[in-house]
Design a protein around this motif. Structure first.
Motif, PDB file in Angstrom:
ATOM      1  N   PHE A 286       3.703  -1.557   1.091  1.00 51.93           N
ATOM      2  CA  PHE A 286       2.598  -0.579   0.770  1.00 51.93           C
ATOM      3  C   PHE A 286       2.413   0.099   2.178  1.00 51.93           C
ATOM      4  N   VAL A 287       2.079  -0.836   3.303  1.00 52.93           N
ATOM      5  CA  VAL A 287       1.742  -0.305   4.749  1.00 52.93           C
ATOM      6  C   VAL A 287       2.777   0.681   5.204  1.00 52.93           C
ATOM      7  N   THR A 288       4.074   0.457   5.068  1.00 53.29           N
ATOM      8  CA  THR A 288       5.094   1.157   5.610  1.00 53.29           C
ATOM      9  C   THR A 288       5.115   2.465   4.980  1.00 53.29           C
ATOM     10  N   GLY A 289       4.927   2.533   3.532  1.00 53.84           N
ATOM     11  CA  GLY A 289       4.918   3.945   2.879  1.00 53.84           C
ATOM     12  C   GLY A 289       3.829   4.712   3.140  1.00 53.84           C
ATOM     13  N   LEU A 290       2.504   3.881   3.552  1.00 52.87           N
ATOM     14  CA  LEU A 290       1.505   4.765   3.818  1.00 52.87           C
ATOM     15  C   LEU A 290       1.620   5.484   5.305  1.00 52.87           C
ATOM     16  N   ILE A 291       1.902   4.674   6.323  1.00 52.81           N
ATOM     17  CA  ILE A 291       1.880   5.414   7.359  1.00 52.81           C
ATOM     18  C   ILE A 291       3.275   6.175   7.853  1.00 52.81           C
ATOM     19  N   ASP A 292       4.374   6.024   7.078  1.00 52.53           N
ATOM     20  CA  ASP A 292       5.247   7.035   6.941  1.00 52.53           C
ATOM     21  C   ASP A 292       4.873   8.524   6.472  1.00 52.53           C
ATOM     22  N   THR A 293       4.167   8.303   5.414  1.00 51.12           N
ATOM     23  CA  THR A 293       3.691   9.671   4.588  1.00 51.12           C
ATOM     24  C   THR A 293       2.532  10.413   5.444  1.00 51.12           C
ATOM     25  N   HIS A 294       1.686   9.517   6.004  1.00 52.20           N
ATOM     26  CA  HIS A 294       0.498   9.795   6.127  1.00 52.20           C
ATOM     27  C   HIS A 294       0.494   9.756   7.987  1.00 52.20           C
ATOM     28  N   PRO A 295       0.789  10.487   8.892  1.00 50.18           N
ATOM     29  CA  PRO A 295       0.892  10.410  10.181  1.00 50.18           C
ATOM     30  C   PRO A 295      -0.547  10.219  10.861  1.00 50.18           C
ATOM     31  N   GLU A 296      -1.625  10.450  10.145  1.00 51.61           N
ATOM     32  CA  GLU A 296      -3.066  10.585  10.570  1.00 51.61           C
ATOM     33  C   GLU A 296      -3.649   9.235  10.334  1.00 51.61           C
ATOM     34  N   VAL A 297      -2.844   8.304   9.719  1.00 52.81           N
ATOM     35  CA  VAL A 297      -3.763   7.112   9.181  1.00 52.81           C
ATOM     36  C   VAL A 297      -3.420   6.198  10.283  1.00 52.81           C
ATOM     37  N   THR A 298      -4.313   5.164  10.388  1.00 45.78           N
ATOM     38  CA  THR A 298      -4.478   3.773  11.220  1.00 45.78           C
ATOM     39  C   THR A 298      -4.592   2.800  10.067  1.00 45.78           C
ATOM     40  N   MET A 299      -3.751   1.743   9.832  1.00 46.60           N
ATOM     41  CA  MET A 299      -4.215   0.677   8.898  1.00 46.60           C
ATOM     42  C   MET A 299      -4.677  -0.334   9.758  1.00 46.60           C
ATOM     43  N   ILE A 300      -5.987  -1.041   9.176  1.00 51.37           N
ATOM     44  CA  ILE A 300      -6.507  -2.013   9.836  1.00 51.37           C
ATOM     45  C   ILE A 300      -6.756  -3.187   8.768  1.00 51.37           C
ATOM     46  N   LEU A 301      -5.949  -4.327   9.257  1.00 51.36           N
ATOM     47  CA  LEU A 301      -6.357  -5.543   8.172  1.00 51.36           C
ATOM     48  C   LEU A 301      -7.020  -6.556   8.891  1.00 51.36           C
ATOM     49  N   VAL A 302      -8.074  -6.928   8.177  1.00 53.52           N
ATOM     50  CA  VAL A 302      -9.243  -8.179   8.634  1.00 53.52           C
ATOM     51  C   VAL A 302      -8.493  -9.257   7.878  1.00 53.52           C
ATOM     52  N   GLY A 303      -8.557 -10.423   8.642  1.00 51.30           N
ATOM     53  CA  GLY A 303      -7.957 -11.813   7.998  1.00 51.30           C
ATOM     54  C   GLY A 303      -6.511 -12.108   8.576  1.00 51.30           C
ATOM     55  N   PRO A 304      -5.600 -11.381   8.368  1.00 47.69           N
ATOM     56  CA  PRO A 304      -4.249 -11.615   8.836  1.00 47.69           C
ATOM     57  C   PRO A 304      -4.149 -11.295  10.308  1.00 47.69           C
ATOM     58  N   THR A 305      -3.247 -12.023  11.139  1.00 51.81           N
ATOM     59  CA  THR A 305      -3.383 -12.000  12.322  1.00 51.81           C
ATOM     60  C   THR A 305      -1.944 -11.270  12.791  1.00 51.81           C
ATOM     61  N   GLY A 306      -0.939 -10.920  11.978  1.00 49.90           N
ATOM     62  CA  GLY A 306       0.005 -10.332  12.396  1.00 49.90           C
ATOM     63  C   GLY A 306       1.278 -11.344  12.764  1.00 49.90           C
ATOM     64  N   LYS A 307       0.854 -12.576  12.987  1.00 46.18           N
ATOM     65  CA  LYS A 307       1.631 -13.718  13.482  1.00 46.18           C
ATOM     66  C   LYS A 307       2.207 -14.452  12.437  1.00 46.18           C
ATOM     67  N   GLU A 308       1.686 -14.162  11.144  1.00 46.62           N
ATOM     68  CA  GLU A 308       2.227 -15.270  10.068  1.00 46.62           C
ATOM     69  C   GLU A 308       3.567 -14.657   9.873  1.00 46.62           C
ATOM     70  N   ASN A 309       4.387 -15.816   9.340  1.00 43.48           N
ATOM     71  CA  ASN A 309       5.847 -15.411   9.406  1.00 43.48           C
ATOM     72  C   ASN A 309       6.289 -14.370   8.257  1.00 43.48           C
TER      73      ASN A 309
END
Length: 529
Positions: A286-309
Motif C-alpha cells: 500500500f505504501v509503495t502504491g501510495l507514494i508512487d501515485t502521489h508524489p506530494e505525499v509523505t507517509m509517517i508510521l508511528v510504532g514501527p521503526t523500519g528495522k523490523e525484518n
C-alpha cells in the motif's frame, strides 16, 4: 522391522503438523515445570514465563483455568492469607489492578479514562504490579486516585495485592496477559466475597485472570466471538468498546494548491506487530502504491521503526518519502495527528483505538478490511484491496465529496458507541450489577463486522516461527528455568530443518547477554542470516 525414529515419523507429516507437535511439547514442558516446582515462588515465576510464552504465540489457547486453580492451591498451602479478615474489612472502594503503565499506546489511555470517569461513582485505589512511568504517575495524581506500587515478586506480591484490597468490595483487572500474581490474588479475593471485573483489552491473546471474573468487559465483537468459539468465559461477557475523549482537531480543507503538489501527510499508527505482513495483507505494498501515485505525499508510521525484518529493503527504496518514528508519547502523537491530512489504520491487525479516535478528532480516515476487525463501527469505511485503499486515500486528499460524506455519515454512530458517557454507563452497570446488563451483551455492530477469529491462529501455524519473550520481562525467573528452556528448544531444533527456528534460539540466547555485548552478537547474527 525397526520402529521408525521420531525424525522418520515427522518427515512423513505435513510441516505445519510437525511444527504444532514440537511447539506443543515445548509449551507442555514449561507448564509442567510450573506444576512440579515445590518452591512456590519458582512455580509462580515459571507460570509467568508460560503466560508470556502463550501470549507471544497465537496457537489458539486463550486461557488456562486449570493451571490457575492448581497454583491457587499451592499458594494456599504455602502461606496463610486470612481471607476472613479481608472479608471483614470490606468497604465500598474499588481496587483496580494494572501490570504496567506507559506513555504510548491505547491500554494506559483506556485505564486513565476509566479512572477519570468512574471516580464519579466510587472511590478507587490503583495498584500497579510491575512498573509505571513518571508521566503516568502524574496523571494518576491529577485524578486524585490513590496509587500503590508493588515491587515484590512471587507470593509476597500476592500478599501485597490482598492487603491493598482492604476497604474494597470490587476488584477490576486491567492487567497484562502474563500477570499470574494478580490472577491468583483475585481468585482469593473472589473467595473472600469481592466482585471481580475483567476488562479484556488484550482480547486476541492468551490471558491469565479471565476465569476468575464475575463479569467480563469486552472491547470488540472479535473478542466476543473468541469467547463463543473457545468457551473462554464462564460469566456474562459485556460489550464495552473503547472509550474515546472527543476533541475535534481543525481540519484544513483541500484546495487547488493541494492538487498541484503541495506536501501532504498520511499517518498510520499501531504497535509494531500489527504491521507484520502475511501473503494476503502487506502494508508495504500500500505504501509503495501510495507514494508512487502521489508524489506530494509523505507517509509517517508511528510504532514501527523500519528495522523490523519484514520491511526488507523497502525503507531504502522509499527514502525520505516514508518516515518511521517508533513509539511516541501520547502528547507528541496528538500533535502529529493534528498535522496529518489522512489517517490510515494499521493492517493486517487493526490499531483498535487509533482508527475511531482519529475519526472523532476530525481526521479523514481510510483502512483495509481484514479478518481482525470488530473494534469500531468505523470499520464500514474500510475497502477490500490495497489498490482500492490507495484510491480512497487519493480521493480524501483532494476532498472528494462522496469520500468525505461517507466519513461524516458514520461519524455520529462512532461518537455514540465510543462516547465517554456510554462507557460510564457500562461501568455503572458492572459496578452495580443491574439486571438490564443483559441488554449490553451483544456488540452494537456485530452484523456489520464479520471478524475471522481463526485467522491469527492460521497465520501463526503457517509461519512456523516461535516467538520467545524478552528475558528482561520475565521478572524473577530462575536461571535454571532459562537453561532448561534452552535445552528443550535445542532438543527440538535437532529435528527442525527451518533456519527460522535456529534464529529464534540464537536470539533468545542473545537476550541473556550483557547489554553492551548484545548489539555485537545481534549484528553478527544479522550479517549471516
Amino acid at each position: 522391522m525397526n520402529t521408525p525414529t521420531t525424525w522418520q515419523n515427522e518427515s512423513m507429516q505435513p510441516a505445519e503438523e510437525v511444527f504444532q507437535q514440537r511447539f506443543t511439547r515445548l509449551v507442555q514442558w514449561l507448564r509442567s515445570r510450573a506444576l512440579k516446582e515445590k518452591n512456590i515462588d519458582a512455580a509462580l515465576n515459571t507460570a509467568l514465563a508460560y503466560g508470556e510464552f502463550r501470549a507471544y504465540n497465537n496457537d489458539g489457547v486463550y486461557s488456562d483455568d486449570s493451571l490457575e486453580e492448581a497454583l491457587e492451591i499451592k499458594v494456599i498451602e504455602s502461606a496463610h492469607f486470612d481471607l476472613e479478615k479481608i472479608k471483614a474489612q470490606r468497604g465500598d472502594k474499588v481496587l483496580v489492578l494494572a501490570t504496567e503503565l506507559y506513555n504510548h499506546g491505547g491500554h494506559t489511555k483506556v485505564l486513565m479514562t476509566w479512572l477519570d470517569l468512574a471516580r464519579t461513582l466510587r472511590t478507587h485505589r490503583l495498584v500497579v504490579t510491575r512498573s509505571l512511568t513518571a508521566e503516568c504517575k502524574k496523571q494518576i495524581h491529577d485524578l486524585s486516585v490513590e496509587l500503590q506500587e508493588i515491587s515484590s515478586f512471587g507470593i509476597k506480591s500476592i500478599g501485597d495485592i490482598l492487603s491493598a484490597a482492604n476497604g474494597c468490595n470490587i476488584v477490576v483487572l486491567h492487567t497484562h496477559p502474563q500477570d499470574i500474581y494478580a490472577a491468583i490474588a483475585v481468585r482469593l479475593l473472589a473467595k473472600s466475597g469481592l466482585k471481580v471485573i475483567f476488562y479484556n483489552h488484550s482480547d486476541h491473546l492468551f490471558s491469565f485472570g479471565i476465569g476468575a471474573a464475575h463479569r467480563v468487559g469486552e472491547v470488540s465483537s472479535y473478542g466476543m466471538q473468541i469467547n463463543q468459539l473457545h468457551q473462554r468465559t464462564h460469566c456474562p461477557s459485556i460489550w464495552m468498546g473503547i472509550p474515546i475523549k472527543t476533541l475535534d482537531i481543525k481540519r484544513r480543507e483541500p484546495n487547488s494548491s493541494d492538487k498541484q503538489g503541495a506536501s501532504r501527510i498520511v499517518l498510520s499508527a499501531g504497535s509494531v506487530n500489527k504491521y507484520r505482513p502475511d501473503e494476503e495483507f502487506i502494508f508495504a505494498e500500500f505504501v509503495t502504491g501510495l507514494i508512487d501515485t502521489h508524489p506530494e505525499v509523505t507517509m509517517i508510521l508511528v510504532g514501527p521503526t523500519g528495522k523490523e525484518n519484514w520491511w526488507g529493503n523497502y525503507p531504502t527504496r522509499w527514502g525520505g518519502r516514508v518516515k518511521f518514528l517508533g513509539f511516541l508519547p501520547g502528547t507528541e502523537y496528538m500533535q502529529l495527528l493534528a498535522k496529518a491530512d489522512v489517517f490510515v489504520d494499521s493492517y493486517p491487525i487493526t490499531g483498535g483505538t487509533a482508527f475511531p479516535e482519529a475519526l472523532l478528532r476530525g481526521k479523514l480516515c481510510a483502512g483495509l478490511a481484514t479478518p481482525v476487525q470488530g473494534y469500531s463501527c468505523a470499520d464500514v469505511l474500510k475497502v477490500a484491496t490495497s489498490e482500492q485503499l490507495v484510491q480512497r486515500v487519493g480521493e480524501l486528499l483532494v476532498g472528494s465529496p462522496d469520500a468525505v460524506a461517507a466519513i461524516q455519515n458514520v461519524k455520529g454512530q462512532v461518537l455514540e458507541m465510543h462516547s465517554t458517557d456510554a462507557f460510564l454507563k457500562k461501568i455503572a452497570l458492572l459496578y452495580n450489577d443491574e439486571s438490564d446488563v443483559s441488554l449490553l451483551t451483544d456488540s452494537p455492530w456485530q452484523q456489520i463486522s464479520q471478524p475471522d477469529c481463526l485467522w491469527i491462529e492460521r497465520r501463526w501455524h503457517h509461519q512456523q516461527s516461535i516467538a520467545f519473550p524478552r528475558i528482561d520481562s520475565l521478572l524473577a525467573l530462575k536461571i535454571s528455568l532459562v537453561i532448561g528452556l534452552l535445552f528443550r528448544a535445542i532438543f527440538n531444533f535437532k529435528y527442525c530443518a527451518r533456519s527460522s527456528f535456529r534464529r529464534v534460539v540464537l536470539v533468545f540466547i542473545a537476550t541473556m547477554l550483557p547489554q553492551k555485548i548484545r548489539p555485537i552478537f545481534m549484528g553478527s547474527l544479522n550479517r549471516f542470516r
